[in-house]
Motif scaffolding. Sequence first.
Motif, short mmCIF file in Angstrom:
data_model
loop_
_atom_site.label_atom_id
_atom_site.label_comp_id
_atom_site.label_asym_id
_atom_site.label_seq_id
_atom_site.Cartn_x
_atom_site.Cartn_y
_atom_site.Cartn_z
N VAL A 1 0.84 -1.21 0.00
CA VAL A 1 0.00 0.00 0.00
C VAL A 1 0.87 1.25 0.00
CG1 VAL A 1 -1.68 1.33 1.34
CG2 VAL A 1 -1.99 -1.13 1.05
N LYS A 2 1.92 1.26 0.82
CA LYS A 2 2.83 2.41 0.86
C LYS A 2 3.49 2.64 -0.50
CE LYS A 2 6.71 4.29 3.50
NZ LYS A 2 7.61 4.07 4.65
N SER A 3 3.89 1.57 -1.14
CA SER A 3 4.50 1.67 -2.46
C SER A 3 3.53 2.28 -3.48
CB SER A 3 4.95 0.28 -2.92
OG SER A 3 5.40 0.32 -4.24
N LYS A 4 2.27 1.87 -3.42
CA LYS A 4 1.27 2.41 -4.34
C LYS A 4 1.00 3.89 -4.06
CE LYS A 4 -1.00 -2.02 -5.16
NZ LYS A 4 -0.95 -2.18 -6.59
N LEU A 5 0.97 4.26 -2.80
CA LEU A 5 0.79 5.67 -2.45
C LEU A 5 1.95 6.52 -2.96
CD1 LEU A 5 -0.48 5.40 1.25
CD2 LEU A 5 -1.77 6.29 -0.68
N LYS A 6 3.17 6.05 -2.73
CA LYS A 6 4.35 6.77 -3.20
C LYS A 6 4.33 6.94 -4.72
CE LYS A 6 7.83 5.91 0.31
NZ LYS A 6 9.17 5.35 0.58
N LYS A 7 3.96 5.89 -5.42
CA LYS A 7 3.90 5.93 -6.88
C LYS A 7 2.85 6.95 -7.36
CE LYS A 7 5.11 4.40 -10.94
NZ LYS A 7 6.38 4.78 -11.51
N ALA A 8 1.70 6.98 -6.68
CA ALA A 8 0.65 7.93 -7.05
C ALA A 8 1.13 9.38 -6.85
CB ALA A 8 -0.61 7.66 -6.24
N ILE A 9 1.84 9.63 -5.75
CA ILE A 9 2.38 10.97 -5.49
C ILE A 9 3.41 11.33 -6.55
CG2 ILE A 9 3.75 12.37 -3.89
CD1 ILE A 9 0.87 11.94 -2.90
N GLU A 10 4.30 10.40 -6.88
CA GLU A 10 5.32 10.64 -7.91
C GLU A 10 4.68 11.01 -9.24
OE1 GLU A 10 7.92 7.24 -8.32
OE2 GLU A 10 8.43 7.28 -6.19
N ILE A 11 3.66 10.28 -9.64
CA ILE A 11 3.00 10.54 -10.91
C ILE A 11 2.30 11.90 -10.88
CG2 ILE A 11 1.09 9.78 -12.42
CD1 ILE A 11 1.94 6.88 -11.71
N SER A 12 1.65 12.22 -9.74
CA SER A 12 0.98 13.52 -9.67
C SER A 12 1.98 14.67 -9.78
CB SER A 12 0.15 13.64 -8.38
OG SER A 12 0.97 13.82 -7.25
N LYS A 13 3.16 14.50 -9.20
CA LYS A 13 4.20 15.53 -9.33
C LYS A 13 4.73 15.59 -10.76
CE LYS A 13 5.94 15.81 -4.60
NZ LYS A 13 7.15 15.71 -3.75
N GLU A 14 4.93 14.43 -11.36
CA GLU A 14 5.45 14.37 -12.73
C GLU A 14 4.54 15.12 -13.70
OE1 GLU A 14 6.08 10.96 -16.15
OE2 GLU A 14 6.19 10.37 -14.04
N TYR A 15 3.24 14.97 -13.53
CA TYR A 15 2.28 15.61 -14.43
C TYR A 15 1.77 16.95 -13.90
CZ TYR A 15 2.18 11.42 -17.25
OH TYR A 15 2.54 10.37 -18.07
N GLU A 16 2.38 17.42 -12.80
CA GLU A 16 1.97 18.68 -12.18
C GLU A 16 0.45 18.72 -12.00
OE1 GLU A 16 3.70 21.84 -14.49
OE2 GLU A 16 5.63 21.56 -13.52
N ALA A 17 -0.07 17.64 -11.46
CA ALA A 17 -1.50 17.51 -11.23
C ALA A 17 -1.73 17.22 -9.75
CB ALA A 17 -2.07 16.39 -12.10
N ASP A 18 -2.18 18.20 -9.03
CA ASP A 18 -2.41 18.06 -7.60
C ASP A 18 -3.75 17.38 -7.37
OD1 ASP A 18 -2.48 18.25 -4.88
OD2 ASP A 18 -2.55 20.44 -4.81
N ILE A 19 -3.82 16.11 -7.75
CA ILE A 19 -5.08 15.36 -7.72
C ILE A 19 -5.56 15.05 -6.31
CG2 ILE A 19 -4.76 14.36 -10.01
CD1 ILE A 19 -3.78 11.80 -8.63
N PHE A 20 -4.68 15.19 -5.32
CA PHE A 20 -5.06 14.90 -3.93
C PHE A 20 -5.45 16.16 -3.17
CE2 PHE A 20 -2.06 11.58 -5.25
CZ PHE A 20 -2.91 10.51 -5.19
#
Length: 135
Positions: A69-88
């Motif tokens: 779960v932690k790995s999936k959360l980290k990946k989601a944050i990384e992707i949101s930063k990569e695309y400059e999309a503050d989806i959270f």
Amino acid sequence: VQYECDDGGYIVTNLTNMNTTLTPHLKGNNLSVTINVMANGAIREVTCNKDIRKEDVIKEIEKETKKKVKSKLKKAIEISKEYEADIFGIGNLFYKKYPNYFENIEDWYSVYQDVTFDYNLDIRVSTKGSVQKTI
């Protein structure tokens, strides 16, 4: 959540009653967010040689589920930063808690790149579902 066992099989857990909180922190000019996740889990499938009746096996399953779960959360944050999309809605959290700081920010997405995240997970496998040891 699925993870592999040492013998090539796997264990699948189903997470329920998840509760997630995001808490923003400002120390100087350093922004961070603590992500707290609480969930219960049920073992749904076991294809490896693990005796899920043993407490130490349940603890191992909880530990491995937390890692996944932690790995999936980290990946989601990384992707949101990569695309400059503050989806959270991290910017909104900081705006609400620290409005004076936030009004001086011209480009939130460049600031968002430097926000650090801490993860606290409390996942309890409290039921074995209908999984039983086969004959």
